[in-house]
Write an enzyme that holds these catalytic residues in place. Structure first.
Site, PDB file in Angstrom:
ATOM      1  N   GLY A 207       0.675  -1.040   0.000  1.00 13.29           N
ATOM      2  CA  GLY A 207      -0.031   0.100   0.215  1.00 13.29           C
ATOM      3  C   GLY A 207       0.880   1.275   0.053  1.00 13.29           C
ATOM      4  N   ARG A 210       3.721   6.066   2.190  1.00 15.15           N
ATOM      5  CA  ARG A 210       4.100   7.495   2.292  1.00 15.15           C
ATOM      6  C   ARG A 210       3.565   8.249   1.102  1.00 15.15           C
ATOM      7  NH1 ARG A 210      10.554   7.015   0.399  1.00 15.15           N
ATOM      8  NH2 ARG A 210      10.161   5.351  -1.488  1.00 15.15           N
ATOM      9  N   LYS A 230       4.263  12.212  -2.828  1.00 19.07           N
ATOM     10  CA  LYS A 230       5.046  11.212  -2.442  1.00 19.07           C
ATOM     11  C   LYS A 230       6.057  11.621  -1.304  1.00 19.07           C
ATOM     12  CE  LYS A 230       8.186   7.526  -3.793  1.00 19.07           C
ATOM     13  NZ  LYS A 230       8.888   6.880  -5.291  1.00 19.07           N
ATOM     14  N   GLY A 243       7.302   7.229   6.453  1.00 12.36           N
ATOM     15  CA  GLY A 243       6.215   7.988   5.603  1.00 12.36           C
ATOM     16  C   GLY A 243       6.942   9.013   4.942  1.00 12.36           C
ATOM     17  N   ASP A 377       3.810  -4.693  -7.209  1.00 12.50           N
ATOM     18  CA  ASP A 377       3.265  -3.549  -6.799  1.00 12.50           C
ATOM     19  C   ASP A 377       3.747  -2.343  -7.672  1.00 12.50           C
ATOM     20  OD1 ASP A 377       5.535  -4.516  -5.196  1.00 12.50           O
ATOM     21  OD2 ASP A 377       5.270  -2.780  -4.483  1.00 12.50           O
TER      22      ASP A 377
END
Length: 624
Positions: A207, A210, A230, A243, A377
């Site tokens: 997922g 950040r 981002k 993050g 991903d």
């Protein structure tokens, strides 16, 4: 002497059919010296197939990726000319009269289409956890504590995609927006839930750890763009991360996404780069040497941020109806040629993704680009380049080039990207199986088996264009394979070999007169078989339909870039940016907008010269 030979006798990850071809070559005891006669057609084709899948240099296709324009309903911003200025500058490619907002007042984003289409995470608190039964979590960005500096903006993205005058980027409001300190009215920021296979292993929930999707904007052209920060703070998907993103990786992503766009390779775009003085701790090479680095945020833009892993997480979690809803959404909004009510829509969707993915990877290969982390991903469902990490443009031709020092086994070396693409598509197929009838599953397998052929056809098409070849000749496959072998043996610069073949006059090749300015060709000429290849090449050029040498040179220069975003250029810009000197970022932006055109500033900066000696020691990793 065998012209080509395998690096290994086992082929556990190799695309179906390639091992059979090579085995057949071995059984036939195909041996060939470079000075001998041209191989028979079937043997040449087997050689080229092996070269494609082991040296893996694909095709630069100018075919368009299928996209749709969002309906101008709840998300379409009506154009109020009171907020726009008229500009006669047509350098960005649109009409003489350009409407651009001179204020951010009334410029809004919305996530309503996504929120209406999918259930949100039922837990509103922002803490790391396993999430189920949703596609997104509603999470606000976390601003930096220290002041931020706007290091760079893309004028083209701001003006052409966002309908904003670039002067707005100097305002406090804009800087707050692109650094996550201000959320526009009506915007609900979202973090996307997805999973993925990383380095060949299912990693479960991943997922947006950040990243924050700020919303979508439909511009005056009717095109819907999703804006995502981002490096903007933690989300439920941050796992062990903080993050944040650091300057070096954010600068690389900002510049490379724009560079690939101007190389005509489908990619996410980058609107802005902001840098803070907040300390972000990173162990760059995972050797225990933790350092404080500057934090940074990139505003990224794409028509969709869904990826293979978006579907995988739902299939693995047994959330089949939500998977169906997601695929239906993707088909409706990004694959308009597919009948959304047809019984074979999921099969057609998979077929299109197979085709588009093969073309995308081939385009990467055409410019010597290695993504570095080809996990599922990181593979876009609409087949654009996303998630720039430890990527690299190859300098000298080496099919074993691995840009990512974290990739100890070389899984994602440049010569294996096409095979990895097939692996990822197989994982996507498995995720779709629950939506397919048994017969459709068998057809999906057959579709996937067609992937090598798609890639191979584009490979030949690309290199014929790079060599200025038109028409058809049985010897084209061999001519291409021969050149790549010479380049590999001499470690000739990939980009400049083709570029200098585009610039040199045929009469100079005929007399083997290669001046010092053609340094890459001089390297290639050190091979004892170079003259033989040149003779074959010149003979083939004579068979082109009516064609002057000037026409050939112009045609070749239009597909062979003179400038690419090499790692040493990125490193130079990073070192300066760490001292708050953003001049090289701006210079690279200017040069990389026109990669096919010779530019005085680029020549003075050495961007088409031999890479400096220290470039060979540069390393990049997954640490970002």
């Amino acid at each position: 002497m065998e012209l080509f030979h395998p690096a290994t006798t086992s082929c556990p990850d190799t695309v179906h059919g390639v091992c059979w071809i090579f085995a057949k070559m071995r059984r036939m005891a195909v041996q060939r010296t470079l000075t001998g006669t041209i191989l028979k057609r079937d043997i040449m084709r087997m050689m080229l197939v092996w070269l494609i899948w082991q040296s893996n240099f694909g095709i630069f296709s100018r075919g368009e990726i299928t996209n749709s324009k969002a309906a101008a309903e709840p998300e379409c911003n009506s154009i109020d000319t009171n907020f726009y200025s008229i500009n006669g500058d047509d350098t960005l490619g649109y009409s003489k009269v350009n409407y651009k907002r001179s204020s951010m007042d009334g410029w809004n984003l919305t996530s309503q289409k996504l929120i209406d289409s999918f259930p949100l995470d039922s837990i509103e608190q922002n803490y790391v956890r396993q999430v189920r039964d949703c596609i997104f979590s509603a999470i606000q960005p976390t601003p930096f504590k220290s002041a931020v500096t706007l290091a760079a903006v893309s004028k083209e993205v701001v003006e052409d995609l966002f309908d904003l005058d670039v002067s707005i980027t100097k305002t406090k409001e804009f800087i707050q927006f692109v650094s996550g300190a201000k959320v526009l009215p009506g915007s609900i920021s979202l973090a996307h839930r997805y999973g993925g296979h990383q380095f060949g292993v299912w990693s479960g929930q991943l997922g947006d750890g950040r990243a924050h999707l700020l919303g979508a904007y439909v511009n005056r052209h009717g095109t819907r763009w999703e804006l995502q920060l981002k490096g903007s703070g933690k989300t439920p998907y941050s796992r062990d991360g903080d993050g944040r993103a650091v300057l070096r990786s954010s600068l690389r992503e900002f510049l490379c996404s724009e560079a690939l766009n101007y190389l005509e390779i489908p990619t996410s775009r980058a609107a802005s780069l902001v840098i803070s003085n907040d300390d972000v701790k990173r162990d760059n090479f995972y050797n225990g040497n933790v350092k404080n680095e500057k934090g940074a945020i990139v505003l990224r833009v794409a028509k969709s941020w869904f990826r293979f892993g978006s579907l995988e997480i739902l299939a693995y979690s047994g959330e089949i109806e939500l998977l169906r809803k997601l695929v239906d959404f993707v088909i409706e909004h990004h694959f308009p040629l597919i009948n959304a009510t047809g019984s074979n829509k999921y099969l057609e969707f998979f077929s299109q993704v197979v085709t588009d993915t093969s073309y995308l990877i081939a385009r990467w290969m055409s410019v010597g680009f290695a993504h570095g982390v080809c996990n599922t991903d990181n593979f876009s469902i609409i087949s654009i380049t996303i998630d720039y990490g430890p990527f690299g443009f190859m300098d000298y031709y080496d099919p074993n080039f691995v840009p990512n020092t974290s990739d100890d086994e070389g899984r994602y070396k440049i010569g294996n990207q096409a095979n990895v693409g097939r692996y990822n598509l197989d994982k996507l197929k498995k995720a779709l199986n629950s939506l397919l009838a048994p017969k459709q599953q068998l057809l999906a397998e057959q579709i996937l088996k067609g992937y090598p052929g798609l890639y191979q056809a584009k490979f030949v098409e690309l290199f014929k264009a790079k060599l200025g070849l038109s028409g058809f000749d049985d010897s084209d496959d061999y001519l291409i394979a021969f050149l790549l072998k010479l380049m590999e043996d001499t470690r000739a610069d990939f980009t400049m070999t083709f570029r200098q073949l585009s610039e040199i006059y045929k009469q100079d090749l005929e007399v083997k007169s290669i001046s010092k300015e053609y340094w890459a060709l001089q390297d290639l000429a050190k091979h004892k078989k170079f003259s033989h290849w040149i003779n074959l090449y010149l003979l083939r050029l004579k068979s082109n339909p009516i064609d002057s040498d000037d026409a050939r040179r112009i045609r070749m220069q239009s597909v062979n870039p003179r400038y690419i975003f090499r790692n040493w250029m990125a490193e130079s810009a990073i070192k300066k940016a760490e001292r708050n000197d953003f001049s090289e970022i701006h210079l690279l932006q200017k040069i990389l907008r026109h990669p096919f055109t010779k530019q005085t500033e680029a020549e003075e900066a050495g961007y088409s010269s031999r890479p400096p000696p220290w470039a060979k020691d540069l390393r990049v990793s997954c640490s970002s």
